[in-house]
Design an enzyme around this catalytic site. Structure first.
Site, mmCIF file in Angstrom:
data_model
loop_
_atom_site.group_PDB
_atom_site.id
_atom_site.type_symbol
_atom_site.label_atom_id
_atom_site.label_comp_id
_atom_site.label_asym_id
_atom_site.label_seq_id
_atom_site.Cartn_x
_atom_site.Cartn_y
_atom_site.Cartn_z
ATOM 1 N N ASN A 218 0.847 -1.200 0.000
ATOM 2 C CA ASN A 218 0.000 0.000 0.000
ATOM 3 C C ASN A 218 0.881 1.248 0.000
ATOM 4 O O ASN A 218 2.108 1.143 -0.027
ATOM 5 C CB ASN A 218 -0.951 -0.021 1.203
ATOM 6 C CG ASN A 218 -0.193 -0.097 2.512
ATOM 7 O OD1 ASN A 218 0.553 0.811 2.863
ATOM 8 N ND2 ASN A 218 -0.349 -1.203 3.239
ATOM 9 N N PRO A 314 -3.123 -11.532 10.765
ATOM 10 C CA PRO A 314 -3.410 -11.272 12.184
ATOM 11 C C PRO A 314 -3.505 -9.764 12.423
ATOM 12 O O PRO A 314 -2.854 -8.983 11.726
ATOM 13 C CB PRO A 314 -2.170 -11.842 12.892
ATOM 14 C CG PRO A 314 -1.085 -11.809 11.850
ATOM 15 C CD PRO A 314 -1.765 -12.025 10.533
#
Ligand code: CTP
Length: 405
Positions: A218, A314
């Site tokens: 990103n 996670p």
């Protein structure tokens, strides 16, 4: 390009030069100190003038250079022929760079046989030394004894570094570069709000591989997380920075653990978190990883686009916040809309006492940001500023919260 922060605004420094080839770095240091808002008074030993001229140092500092204790010019605006007193009385600190082995030995014994040593012994302000010498001179037991004594006397040593030396040898004793001395000085003057604390920061994006040459990432630059790591270090904390791939140099004095994936970031964080007082989770962690990334590059031979299967990553922040005795946890939320509502919901969901919200369109990749702080006490806004300025404000807020924690 990032604007230079005037971190030393209002500070007046005496920059002392002793005899050493590293004296050339003092010219650059003078400029950099001034760029950051400091005024600089140069004092040179006679030996230093053999390595760089007072004319050069005067031109750069914009002030007459002092070299002799018998110089009867007015010093510090006073004409009592006491330069050794007057020059340091107006200083916030004396920095000696380069500091030779001989000069350090002299200070240990309180000898005052030239202007700079007299000034140091007569000072009423902090003294910092940037040693510069051949590796054998640095390693010599006499020098090492002096180092111990100087520290015990409350003198701060900056460096030395290790590396190529002017004499052609390689080892410890090289003077820090000008930008490193500058950053040490900026740190020196910051309030020690997190002294003795251990701070763990995550920063940057994660990178989830698809195959050996491709992956999903990103637009996080890591700047905010790196700024927080730097600000925490400046505040006296021991800082570990767990960073995804970024183009940034790690802040000086911070230990860096480089990772790629969310799983690696989680493992690095969990290995460190036991000793941590504060966890600041700034990383833009990918929500999903590609299940079974390929070990060979995907070829477009048959023209059919590949089908990717994902699995959830996670949640590192939530994992830390839900430990039996978690550190003080600070989360970040980059939102594109409905900031207040999304951020407060996220704070509750992740179970953190402090969540920092910002608008992704303002924050990602930029040098400046504007932050909203969400806590039980309500919402506080930190006005638009350079990310390092905001990081320092945030460190003050965290220190305040820790004192009540
Ligand atoms: N975070 C984390 N681990 C993840 C996802 C996020 O530690 N797998 C942390 C970030 O570092 C940040 C906070 O959680 O401090 C908020 O992350 P964000 O991705 O904005 O929140 P999400 O819960 O993923 O919500 P959404 O993507 O729906 O906005």
């Amino acid at each position: 390009m990032a604007t230079t922060l005037r971190d030393l605004d209002g500070k007046h420094l005496v920059l002392g030069l002793t005899g050493g080839i590293a004296a050339y770095k003092a010219a650059e240091l003078t400029r950099r100190l001034q760029d950051h808002g400091a005024t600089v008074q140069i004092v040179m030993t006679e030996a230093a003038t053999h390595f760089i001229t007072p004319v050069t140092m005067q031109a750069l500092s914009g002030r007459p250079v002092f070299t002799s204790q018998w110089d009867d010019r007015s010093a510090g605006g006073i004409s009592n022929n006491m330069a050794h007193i007057n020059l340091s009385r107006e200083a916030d600190a004396i920095v000696v760079a380069p500091a030779s082995a001989d000069f350090m030995a002299k200070l240990v014994h309180g000898r005052c046989d030239d202007l700079l040593s007299t000034l140091c012994i007569a000072r009423a302000c902090p003294l910092l030394l940037a040693p510069a010498m051949n590796r054998e001179m640095w390693a010599n037991p006499a020098t090492q004894r002096n180092v111990v004594q100087l520290r015990a006397d409350g003198i701060t040593l900056l460096g030395p570094a290790s590396g190529d030396q002017a004499c052609g040898e390689i080892g410890d004793g090289r003077m820090l570069e000008a930008h490193e001395i500058l950053s040490e000085l900026i740190t020196f003057f910051q309030p020690k709000l997190l002294q003795g604390k251990q701070v763990l920061v995550t920063a940057g994006p994660t990178f989830e591989p698809i195959d050996p040459v491709r992956g999903i990432t990103n637009l996080s630059s890591g700047k905010m997380g790196y700024a927080i790591a730097q600000a925490a270090h400046e505040a006296g904390a021991r800082v570990t920075l767990v960073s995804g791939p970024t183009a940034l140099a790690p802040p000086r004095g911070v230990s860096l653990i480089k990772v790629q994936t969310a799983q690696q970031m989680l493992a690095a964080v969990m290995a460190e978190v036991g000793q941590t007082d504060v966890f600041v989770s700034v990383a833009a962690v990918a929500d999903w990883a590609v299940r079974n990334p390929l070990t060979q590059k995907i070829k477009k031979d048959d023209g059919a686009p590949p089908r990717l299967d994902f699995l959830a990553n996670p949640d590192i922040l939530a994992s830390v916040a839900n430990l039996a005795s978690p550190p003080y946890c600070v989360g970040f939320a980059a939102e594109t809309n409905d900031l207040d509502q999304n951020a407060e919901t996220k704070r509750q969901k992740k179970n953190v006492p402090l969540l920092i919200g910002n608008l992704a369109q303002n924050a990602l990749g930029a040098d400046e940001n504007e932050l909203m702080l969400y806590s039980d006490a309500g919402i506080t806004r930190l006005a638009r500023a350079d990310k390092l300025v905001l990081a320092r404000q945030l460190v003050a807020v965290i220190a305040q919260a820790l004192s009540k924690h």
